[in-house]
Scaffold this motif. Structure first.
Motif, PDB file in Angstrom:
ATOM      1  N   GLU A  80       0.852  -1.182   0.000  1.00 30.15           N
ATOM      2  CA  GLU A  80       0.000   0.000   0.000  1.00 30.15           C
ATOM      3  C   GLU A  80       0.896   1.243   0.000  1.00 30.15           C
ATOM      4  OE1 GLU A  80      -3.287  -0.036   2.941  1.00 30.15           O
ATOM      5  OE2 GLU A  80      -2.420  -1.959   3.547  1.00 30.15           O
ATOM      6  N   VAL A  81       0.429   2.299  -0.633  1.00 33.53           N
ATOM      7  CA  VAL A  81       1.169   3.561  -0.606  1.00 33.53           C
ATOM      8  C   VAL A  81       0.194   4.716  -0.420  1.00 33.53           C
ATOM      9  CG1 VAL A  81       3.122   2.795  -2.008  1.00 33.53           C
ATOM     10  CG2 VAL A  81       1.109   3.756  -3.127  1.00 33.53           C
ATOM     11  N   MET A  82       0.706   5.808   0.116  1.00 34.08           N
ATOM     12  CA  MET A  82      -0.066   7.019   0.330  1.00 34.08           C
ATOM     13  C   MET A  82       0.792   8.208  -0.082  1.00 34.08           C
ATOM     14  SD  MET A  82      -1.374   8.602   3.972  1.00 34.08           S
ATOM     15  CE  MET A  82      -1.992   7.006   4.516  1.00 34.08           C
ATOM     16  N   THR A  83       0.249   9.114  -0.882  1.00 29.57           N
ATOM     17  CA  THR A  83       1.018  10.277  -1.315  1.00 29.57           C
ATOM     18  C   THR A  83       1.324  11.188  -0.131  1.00 29.57           C
ATOM     19  OG1 THR A  83      -1.030  11.448  -1.866  1.00 29.57           O
ATOM     20  CG2 THR A  83       0.078  10.267  -3.646  1.00 29.57           C
ATOM     21  N   LEU A  84       2.449  11.893  -0.226  1.00 32.62           N
ATOM     22  CA  LEU A  84       2.878  12.794   0.827  1.00 32.62           C
ATOM     23  C   LEU A  84       3.155  14.174   0.255  1.00 32.62           C
ATOM     24  CD1 LEU A  84       5.368  10.573   2.876  1.00 32.62           C
ATOM     25  CD2 LEU A  84       2.966  11.044   3.368  1.00 32.62           C
ATOM     26  N   SER A  85       3.191  15.143   1.119  1.00 36.05           N
ATOM     27  CA  SER A  85       3.618  16.495   0.791  1.00 36.05           C
ATOM     28  C   SER A  85       4.890  16.756   1.580  1.00 36.05           C
ATOM     29  CB  SER A  85       2.529  17.505   1.181  1.00 36.05           C
ATOM     30  OG  SER A  85       2.963  18.824   0.964  1.00 36.05           O
ATOM     31  N   GLU A 157      -3.091   7.563   9.778  1.00 35.89           N
ATOM     32  CA  GLU A 157      -4.178   7.956   8.895  1.00 35.89           C
ATOM     33  C   GLU A 157      -3.696   8.947   7.843  1.00 35.89           C
ATOM     34  OE1 GLU A 157      -8.410   8.246   7.779  1.00 35.89           O
ATOM     35  OE2 GLU A 157      -7.086   6.774   8.702  1.00 35.89           O
ATOM     36  N   ARG A 158      -2.876   9.921   8.283  1.00 35.92           N
ATOM     37  CA  ARG A 158      -2.326  10.919   7.362  1.00 35.92           C
ATOM     38  C   ARG A 158      -0.925  11.309   7.824  1.00 35.92           C
ATOM     39  NH1 ARG A 158      -7.563  11.616   7.710  1.00 35.92           N
ATOM     40  NH2 ARG A 158      -8.751  11.780   5.778  1.00 35.92           N
ATOM     41  N   MET A 159      -0.122  11.785   6.874  1.00 40.02           N
ATOM     42  CA  MET A 159       1.248  12.184   7.187  1.00 40.02           C
ATOM     43  C   MET A 159       1.643  13.365   6.318  1.00 40.02           C
ATOM     44  SD  MET A 159       4.836  10.025   6.764  1.00 40.02           S
ATOM     45  CE  MET A 159       4.655   9.043   8.252  1.00 40.02           C
ATOM     46  N   ALA A 160       2.431  14.279   6.882  1.00 40.38           N
ATOM     47  CA  ALA A 160       2.977  15.411   6.137  1.00 40.38           C
ATOM     48  C   ALA A 160       4.443  15.587   6.506  1.00 40.38           C
ATOM     49  CB  ALA A 160       2.195  16.686   6.441  1.00 40.38           C
ATOM     50  N   LEU A 161       5.255  15.971   5.522  1.00 39.88           N
ATOM     51  CA  LEU A 161       6.676  16.252   5.723  1.00 39.88           C
ATOM     52  C   LEU A 161       6.909  17.749   5.617  1.00 39.88           C
ATOM     53  CD1 LEU A 161       8.217  13.542   3.351  1.00 39.88           C
ATOM     54  CD2 LEU A 161       7.634  13.295   5.758  1.00 39.88           C
ATOM     55  N   SER A 162       7.859  18.252   6.396  1.00 40.22           N
ATOM     56  CA  SER A 162       8.180  19.679   6.320  1.00 40.22           C
ATOM     57  C   SER A 162       9.018  19.997   5.090  1.00 40.22           C
ATOM     58  CB  SER A 162       8.918  20.132   7.579  1.00 40.22           C
ATOM     59  OG  SER A 162      10.175  19.482   7.682  1.00 40.22           O
ATOM     60  N   SER A 163       9.787  19.034   4.609  1.00 37.47           N
ATOM     61  CA  SER A 163      10.631  19.227   3.426  1.00 37.47           C
ATOM     62  C   SER A 163      11.072  17.864   2.925  1.00 37.47           C
ATOM     63  CB  SER A 163      11.855  20.098   3.748  1.00 37.47           C
ATOM     64  OG  SER A 163      12.609  19.525   4.808  1.00 37.47           O
ATOM     65  N   SER A 164      11.658  17.840   1.755  1.00 37.42           N
ATOM     66  CA  SER A 164      12.126  16.580   1.194  1.00 37.42           C
ATOM     67  C   SER A 164      13.294  16.050   2.022  1.00 37.42           C
ATOM     68  CB  SER A 164      12.569  16.790  -0.256  1.00 37.42           C
ATOM     69  OG  SER A 164      13.237  15.649  -0.733  1.00 37.42           O
ATOM     70  N   PRO A 165      13.222  14.822   2.526  1.00 35.24           N
ATOM     71  CA  PRO A 165      14.325  14.274   3.325  1.00 35.24           C
ATOM     72  C   PRO A 165      15.649  14.209   2.580  1.00 35.24           C
ATOM     73  CG  PRO A 165      12.333  12.975   3.640  1.00 35.24           C
ATOM     74  CD  PRO A 165      12.051  13.931   2.516  1.00 35.24           C
ATOM     75  N   SER A 166      15.613  14.150   1.255  1.00 34.12           N
ATOM     76  CA  SER A 166      16.856  14.081   0.485  1.00 34.12           C
ATOM     77  C   SER A 166      17.489  15.457   0.285  1.00 34.12           C
ATOM     78  CB  SER A 166      16.605  13.440  -0.879  1.00 34.12           C
ATOM     79  OG  SER A 166      15.703  14.219  -1.642  1.00 34.12           O
ATOM     80  N   LEU A 167      16.744  16.531   0.598  1.00 34.35           N
ATOM     81  CA  LEU A 167      17.245  17.883   0.388  1.00 34.35           C
ATOM     82  C   LEU A 167      17.451  18.651   1.688  1.00 34.35           C
ATOM     83  CD1 LEU A 167      14.977  18.931  -2.633  1.00 34.35           C
ATOM     84  CD2 LEU A 167      17.293  17.980  -2.704  1.00 34.35           C
ATOM     85  N   SER A 168      17.018  18.082   2.801  1.00 32.57           N
ATOM     86  CA  SER A 168      17.107  18.800   4.076  1.00 32.57           C
ATOM     87  C   SER A 168      17.595  17.859   5.173  1.00 32.57           C
ATOM     88  CB  SER A 168      15.742  19.384   4.463  1.00 32.57           C
ATOM     89  OG  SER A 168      15.780  19.932   5.768  1.00 32.57           O
ATOM     90  N   ARG A 169      18.412  18.387   6.064  1.00 36.56           N
ATOM     91  CA  ARG A 169      18.896  17.620   7.203  1.00 36.56           C
ATOM     92  C   ARG A 169      18.146  17.970   8.488  1.00 36.56           C
ATOM     93  NH1 ARG A 169      25.535  17.715   6.434  1.00 36.56           N
ATOM     94  NH2 ARG A 169      25.557  16.731   4.355  1.00 36.56           N
ATOM     95  N   SER A 170      17.095  18.740   8.380  1.00 39.27           N
ATOM     96  CA  SER A 170      16.336  19.134   9.574  1.00 39.27           C
ATOM     97  C   SER A 170      14.835  18.995   9.354  1.00 39.27           C
ATOM     98  CB  SER A 170      16.675  20.580   9.962  1.00 39.27           C
ATOM     99  OG  SER A 170      16.332  21.468   8.904  1.00 39.27           O
ATOM    100  N   TYR A 171      14.423  18.026   8.524  1.00 40.85           N
ATOM    101  CA  TYR A 171      13.001  17.883   8.235  1.00 40.85           C
ATOM    102  C   TYR A 171      12.251  17.327   9.449  1.00 40.85           C
ATOM    103  CZ  TYR A 171      13.774  12.844   7.599  1.00 40.85           C
ATOM    104  OH  TYR A 171      14.088  11.530   7.794  1.00 40.85           O
TER     105      TYR A 171
END
Length: 370
Positions: A80-85, A157-171
């Motif tokens: 299963e997958v769920m899109t993220l921001s 149920e839902r998840m949001a990221l503050s920034s792309s983990p590959s572009l930020s070291r403080s997400y």
């Protein structure tokens, strides 16, 4: 014959920037020289058409390129997958069968770079505001010994990221969770922490209630430096990270019978209501100002279009430099059960998006990125 490996890197990067995502991935597989030009720094997400991610029960998800009319298998770690921001990342989910229960395991996954991140264990979370997990007594008639079975474990149920983990070291990552027979609640963690921190709601229910209801979070995104949630009471709240609690910004009016989506578009925060009226799905779009605590209806998206998902939505701008064949500006792309639909902000009409992939599975709009 010319040696293709000796082409100038500047030329290779210009070529790579203009390729569709499928060709971009194939471009980097030609040779070492071409791979060095097809990097995340070269990748131009603005020129890449979105995909649909489809899920078939107990099978690996597939990526569908509607502009190409082709599907590609996705090795996503889970079924299963769920899109993220922000775009480019998915929450991959795998079901694990325990001794007496079914548990979910999660990975934050990027199908383009194939990066995979394991978030902290959910089992360490303890939510004091709601009832403990349901316990069932199972009896063995041969031994007359009862066994306690925990019928539910926390689920994202839902998840949001503050920034792309590959572009930020403080997400940072924020989630809403649920158990069977329990309301949702919120938690978050920042990179470097080994456990989730529970988040208090913006408003607390009266103490006189034995089992007070909690408002369910229906949308969760990261916008302008803040985690933003929208709940079933139309409350828009933001996370105060230092105090681990949500703060009320405004209550949306009016309240429609349909479903709302939070989405960032051209630097603004929008709520798009799928009113699902008797005349078909008609959208009402509002601009939300978190600082002023106000909302204002939007009649046109200009050169932008919205791509709406249950968990994470996004927008795309259309200009002369965009290579987005088959997509139109000032439209809303969404799924209605297994059908892909388009709503025109100009005419107010709803059309069915041509099903170029040849079957009707539920899909989530996905914008590939690093």
């Amino acid at each position: 014959m010319a040696n293709w490996e000796e082409l100038p890197q500047d030329l290779l990067k210009l070529i790579a920037q203009r390729l569709a995502i499928e060709d971009f991935v194939a471009f980097g597989a030609v040779c070492t020289s071409w791979l060095s030009a097809a990097t995340k720094e070269t990748y131009d997400a603005k020129s890449k058409a979105p995909w649909l991610v489809t899920i078939v029960c107990q099978q690996m998800p597939e990526i569908c390129s509607l502009s190409r009319g082709r599907t590609y298998p996705m090795d996503s770690w889970g079924t299963e997958v769920m899109t993220l921001s922000p775009p480019g990342w998915l929450l991959a989910i795998r079901t694990r069968e325990g001794r007496s229960y079914m548990a979910k395991e999660y990975r934050i996954f990027n199908p383009l770079s194939r990066a995979s991140i394991k978030p902290p264990n959910l089992e360490k979370l303890r939510d004091s505001r709601v009832r403990p997990p349901m316990i069932l007594q199972r009896f063995s008639f041969s031994s007359l010994i009862s066994e306690r079975i925990e019928m539910s474990s926390p689920k994202i149920e839902r998840m949001a990221l503050s920034s792309s983990p590959s572009l930020s070291r403080s997400y940072a990552v924020m989630i809403s969770l649920y158990r069977e027979c329990r309301s949702l609640w919120l938690a978050f963690y920042r990179l470097g922490e080994d456990a989730w921190r529970e988040v208090s709601p913006a408003t607390h229910p009266p103490l006189s209630s034995m089992h007070p209801p909690l408002t369910d979070v229906v949308q969760l995104i990261y916008y302008d430096g803040l985690f933003v949630a929208l709940d079933t009471e139309n409350q828009v709240t933001t996370l105060n990270e230092s105090e681990s609690r949500m703060e009320l910004r405004l209550v949306l009016e009016p309240k429609f019978e349909g479903y709302p989506y939070l989405v960032e578009c051209s630097g603004s925060l929008l709520v798009a209501w799928d009113t699902a009226g008797t005349e078909g799905n008609r959208f009402r779009v509002f601009h939300v100002d978190l600082e002023k605590g106000t909302q204002e209806e939007v009649k046109s998206l200009g050169k932008a279009s919205l791509f709406l998902n249950y968990n994470a939505s996004f927008s795309m701008d259309f200009d002369a430099a965009s290579c987005l064949a088959g997509f139109k500006p000032n439209h809303i792309y969404f799924s209605h059960y297994v059908e892909k639909k388009i709503y025109s902000m100009d005419s107010g009409k709803v059309e069915t998006y041509s099903d170029a992939i040849g079957y009707s599975h539920a899909g989530q709009w996905f914008r590939p990125n690093f």
